[in-house]
Design a protein around this motif. Structure first.
Motif, PDB file in Angstrom:
ATOM      1  N   GLU A   1      52.414  60.159  24.368  1.00  0.00           N
ATOM      2  CA  GLU A   1      53.960  60.029  24.694  1.00  0.00           C
ATOM      3  C   GLU A   1      54.452  61.493  24.420  1.00  0.00           C
ATOM      4  O   GLU A   1      55.362  62.158  25.395  1.00  0.00           O
ATOM      5  CB  GLU A   1      54.796  58.970  24.008  1.00  0.00           C
ATOM      6  CG  GLU A   1      55.680  58.453  24.964  1.00  0.00           C
ATOM      7  CD  GLU A   1      56.087  56.851  24.476  1.00  0.00           C
ATOM      8  OE1 GLU A   1      57.263  56.855  24.217  1.00  0.00           O
ATOM      9  OE2 GLU A   1      55.323  55.998  24.082  1.00  0.00           O
ATOM     10  N   LEU A   2      54.439  62.018  23.349  1.00  0.00           N
ATOM     11  CA  LEU A   2      55.221  63.196  23.088  1.00  0.00           C
ATOM     12  C   LEU A   2      54.247  64.445  24.100  1.00  0.00           C
ATOM     13  O   LEU A   2      55.248  65.169  24.527  1.00  0.00           O
ATOM     14  CB  LEU A   2      54.748  63.771  21.579  1.00  0.00           C
ATOM     15  CG  LEU A   2      55.302  65.005  21.110  1.00  0.00           C
ATOM     16  CD1 LEU A   2      56.841  64.923  21.297  1.00  0.00           C
ATOM     17  CD2 LEU A   2      54.798  65.431  19.600  1.00  0.00           C
TER      18      LEU A   2
ATOM     19  N   VAL B   1      60.427  58.808  19.947  1.00  0.00           N
ATOM     20  CA  VAL B   1      59.197  59.139  19.647  1.00  0.00           C
ATOM     21  C   VAL B   1      58.743  59.734  18.556  1.00  0.00           C
ATOM     22  O   VAL B   1      57.917  59.201  17.814  1.00  0.00           O
ATOM     23  CB  VAL B   1      58.711  60.110  20.956  1.00  0.00           C
ATOM     24  CG1 VAL B   1      57.319  60.651  20.664  1.00  0.00           C
ATOM     25  CG2 VAL B   1      58.534  59.408  22.078  1.00  0.00           C
ATOM     26  N   THR B   2      59.649  60.887  17.998  1.00  0.00           N
ATOM     27  CA  THR B   2      59.560  61.396  16.740  1.00  0.00           C
ATOM     28  C   THR B   2      59.682  60.175  15.719  1.00  0.00           C
ATOM     29  O   THR B   2      59.270  60.285  14.246  1.00  0.00           O
ATOM     30  CB  THR B   2      60.518  62.702  16.274  1.00  0.00           C
ATOM     31  OG1 THR B   2      61.800  62.034  16.677  1.00  0.00           O
ATOM     32  CG2 THR B   2      59.977  63.816  17.536  1.00  0.00           C
TER      33      THR B   2
ATOM     34  N   THR C   1      52.056  67.484  16.942  1.00  0.00           N
ATOM     35  CA  THR C   1      51.915  65.899  16.828  1.00  0.00           C
ATOM     36  C   THR C   1      51.239  65.672  15.447  1.00  0.00           C
ATOM     37  O   THR C   1      51.461  64.775  14.890  1.00  0.00           O
ATOM     38  CB  THR C   1      51.056  65.516  18.122  1.00  0.00           C
ATOM     39  OG1 THR C   1      51.574  65.682  19.196  1.00  0.00           O
ATOM     40  CG2 THR C   1      51.020  63.910  17.851  1.00  0.00           C
TER      41      THR C   1
ATOM     42  N   LEU D   1      63.354  61.625  22.773  1.00  0.00           N
ATOM     43  CA  LEU D   1      62.375  61.985  21.737  1.00  0.00           C
ATOM     44  C   LEU D   1      62.511  61.904  20.655  1.00  0.00           C
ATOM     45  O   LEU D   1      61.559  61.489  19.780  1.00  0.00           O
ATOM     46  CB  LEU D   1      62.631  63.865  21.987  1.00  0.00           C
ATOM     47  CG  LEU D   1      62.028  64.795  21.182  1.00  0.00           C
ATOM     48  CD1 LEU D   1      60.656  64.670  21.232  1.00  0.00           C
ATOM     49  CD2 LEU D   1      62.595  66.098  21.148  1.00  0.00           C
TER      50      LEU D   1
ATOM     51  N   GLN E   1      58.703  57.227  28.598  1.00  0.00           N
ATOM     52  CA  GLN E   1      58.577  56.249  27.440  1.00  0.00           C
ATOM     53  C   GLN E   1      57.864  54.838  27.842  1.00  0.00           C
ATOM     54  O   GLN E   1      58.543  53.935  28.303  1.00  0.00           O
ATOM     55  CB  GLN E   1      59.679  55.835  26.578  1.00  0.00           C
ATOM     56  CG  GLN E   1      60.318  57.229  25.851  1.00  0.00           C
ATOM     57  CD  GLN E   1      61.034  56.912  24.845  1.00  0.00           C
ATOM     58  OE1 GLN E   1      62.422  56.836  24.851  1.00  0.00           O
ATOM     59  NE2 GLN E   1      60.562  56.653  23.509  1.00  0.00           N
TER      60      GLN E   1
ATOM     61  N   VAL F   1      51.648  57.285  20.529  1.00  0.00           N
ATOM     62  CA  VAL F   1      52.870  58.199  20.526  1.00  0.00           C
ATOM     63  C   VAL F   1      52.654  59.739  20.771  1.00  0.00           C
ATOM     64  O   VAL F   1      53.151  60.476  21.182  1.00  0.00           O
ATOM     65  CB  VAL F   1      53.334  57.904  19.080  1.00  0.00           C
ATOM     66  CG1 VAL F   1      52.357  58.315  18.041  1.00  0.00           C
ATOM     67  CG2 VAL F   1      54.598  58.591  18.875  1.00  0.00           C
ATOM     68  N   HIS F   2      51.213  60.016  20.601  1.00  0.00           N
ATOM     69  CA  HIS F   2      50.569  61.304  20.752  1.00  0.00           C
ATOM     70  C   HIS F   2      50.830  61.651  22.122  1.00  0.00           C
ATOM     71  O   HIS F   2      51.272  62.732  22.548  1.00  0.00           O
ATOM     72  CB  HIS F   2      49.233  61.305  20.133  1.00  0.00           C
ATOM     73  CG  HIS F   2      49.175  61.359  18.748  1.00  0.00           C
ATOM     74  ND1 HIS F   2      49.477  62.252  17.924  1.00  0.00           N
ATOM     75  CD2 HIS F   2      48.910  60.097  17.971  1.00  0.00           C
ATOM     76  CE1 HIS F   2      49.175  61.752  16.534  1.00  0.00           C
ATOM     77  NE2 HIS F   2      49.022  60.351  16.674  1.00  0.00           N
TER      78      HIS F   2
ATOM     79  N   ALA G   1      62.352  65.825  15.745  1.00  0.00           N
ATOM     80  CA  ALA G   1      63.026  66.122  17.379  1.00  0.00           C
ATOM     81  C   ALA G   1      63.226  67.644  17.173  1.00  0.00           C
ATOM     82  O   ALA G   1      63.212  68.115  18.254  1.00  0.00           O
ATOM     83  CB  ALA G   1      64.091  64.890  17.515  1.00  0.00           C
TER      84      ALA G   1
ATOM     85  N   LEU H   1      56.557  58.751  15.254  1.00  0.00           N
ATOM     86  CA  LEU H   1      55.599  59.538  14.705  1.00  0.00           C
ATOM     87  C   LEU H   1      55.789  60.109  13.225  1.00  0.00           C
ATOM     88  O   LEU H   1      54.720  60.056  12.427  1.00  0.00           O
ATOM     89  CB  LEU H   1      55.577  60.963  15.457  1.00  0.00           C
ATOM     90  CG  LEU H   1      54.563  62.012  15.285  1.00  0.00           C
ATOM     91  CD1 LEU H   1      53.104  61.465  15.462  1.00  0.00           C
ATOM     92  CD2 LEU H   1      54.925  63.192  16.307  1.00  0.00           C
TER      93      LEU H   1
ATOM     94  N   VAL I   1      60.377  70.107  17.302  1.00  0.00           N
ATOM     95  CA  VAL I   1      59.570  69.811  18.926  1.00  0.00           C
ATOM     96  C   VAL I   1      60.563  70.577  19.768  1.00  0.00           C
ATOM     97  O   VAL I   1      60.098  71.266  20.394  1.00  0.00           O
ATOM     98  CB  VAL I   1      59.142  68.478  19.205  1.00  0.00           C
ATOM     99  CG1 VAL I   1      58.880  68.514  20.631  1.00  0.00           C
ATOM    100  CG2 VAL I   1      58.429  67.840  18.025  1.00  0.00           C
TER     101      VAL I   1
END
Length: 192
Positions: free
Chosen positions: A82-83, A129-130, A180, A126, A74, A79-80, A143, A133, A146
Motif C-alpha cells: 500500500e505504501l 498507512v503509516t 518501509t 498516508l 487504500q 501495508v508495504h 508520514a 506500519l 515518507v
C-alpha cells in the motif's frame, strides 16, 4: 434580462490547471484563462476575484485530486504494498502535473497555499498507512518522513538532478523498500 453564464467555476479552474502545465505560472493569466473558456476577461471576475484567487482554487483542486488518488489506493491489504502504491501514485502525479505539484508543495510568497483542511485530507491516506506500519504514536513523524523523502526524490528527478548514472526507477524502489523496512517497529523488524 440577465446575461447567461457562459462558463462555470469548474471550467475556469480546469482551464487554469491546463494553462499552468503548458505555460507555467507566469503564463497563467486571466486573459489566457478567458480565451481558453471562450469568454472575455471581465466575465471571469463573476466567478473569481483575481489571479491570486484563481491560483488558490487551482492549488485546492490539485490537492483534492492527489488526495483522491491516494485514498483510492487504500485497500486495507499489505501495508508495504500500500505504501509502495501511494509512493508510485505520488511520483506519477508529479510527473503528470509538475507545475501543479509545485503549487501544493512549493513555498513562494506569491503562491496560494492549500488550506489546512485540504492538506489534512491529502495527508489522511498516508497517515492511515503509516499508523499501520509504525504505530499510532509514530504515524505523523513516519508520514512526514515518507513525504519528505518522496518530495525530495521527485523534485530532484523532475529537475534532472540525478546525474551520476544508474537507474532512477531502481533507486526509487530501493528508497521505498528501505523506508518501509525502517518505519516498522523494532520488535517487528527483529522478529525471526
Amino acid at each position: 434580462m440577465p446575461t447567461p453564464d457562459r462558463t462555470s467555476l469548474e471550467e475556469i479552474v480546469q482551464a487554469g490547471r491546463d494553462i499552468l502545465e503548458s505555460a507555467g505560472l507566469d503564463g497563467l493569466t486571466m486573459q489566457a484563462v478567458a480565451a481558453r473558456v471562450g469568454v472575455r476577461p471581465p466575465s471571469l471576475y463573476k466567478r473569481v476575484r483575481n489571479r491570486e484567487d484563481l491560483i488558490g482554487l487551482i492549488t485546492e483542486a490539485t490537492a483534492r485530486e492527489l488526495s483522491a488518488e491516494l485514498a483510492r489506493l487504500q485497500a486495507g491489504g499489505d501495508v508495504h504494498a500500500e505504501l509502495a502504491a501511494m509512493a508510485h501514485a505520488f511520483r506519477a502525479f508529479a510527473h503528470a502535473r509538475p507545475a501543479a505539484f509545485a503549487l501544493i508543495f512549493g513555498r513562494r510568497a506569491d503562491q496560494a497555499r492549500p488550506t489546512v483542511a485540504a492538506l489534512a485530507e491529502l495527508a489522511a491516506p498516508l497517515l492511515r498507512v503509516t499508523e499501520r506500519l509504525a504505530g499510532a504514536a509514530h504515524a505523523l513523524p513516519a508520514a512526514r518522513t515518507v513525504t519528505a523523502w518522496l518530495y525530495g526524490f521527485v523534485t530532484m528527478e523532475l529537475a534532472g538532478a540525478f546525474n551520476l548514472g544508474g537507474d532512477v526507477g531502481e533507486a526509487f524502489e530501493f528508497g521505498i523498500a528501505r523506508l518501509t523496512e525502517t518505519l516498522a517497529p523494532r520488535d517487528v523488524r527483529q522478529a525471526p
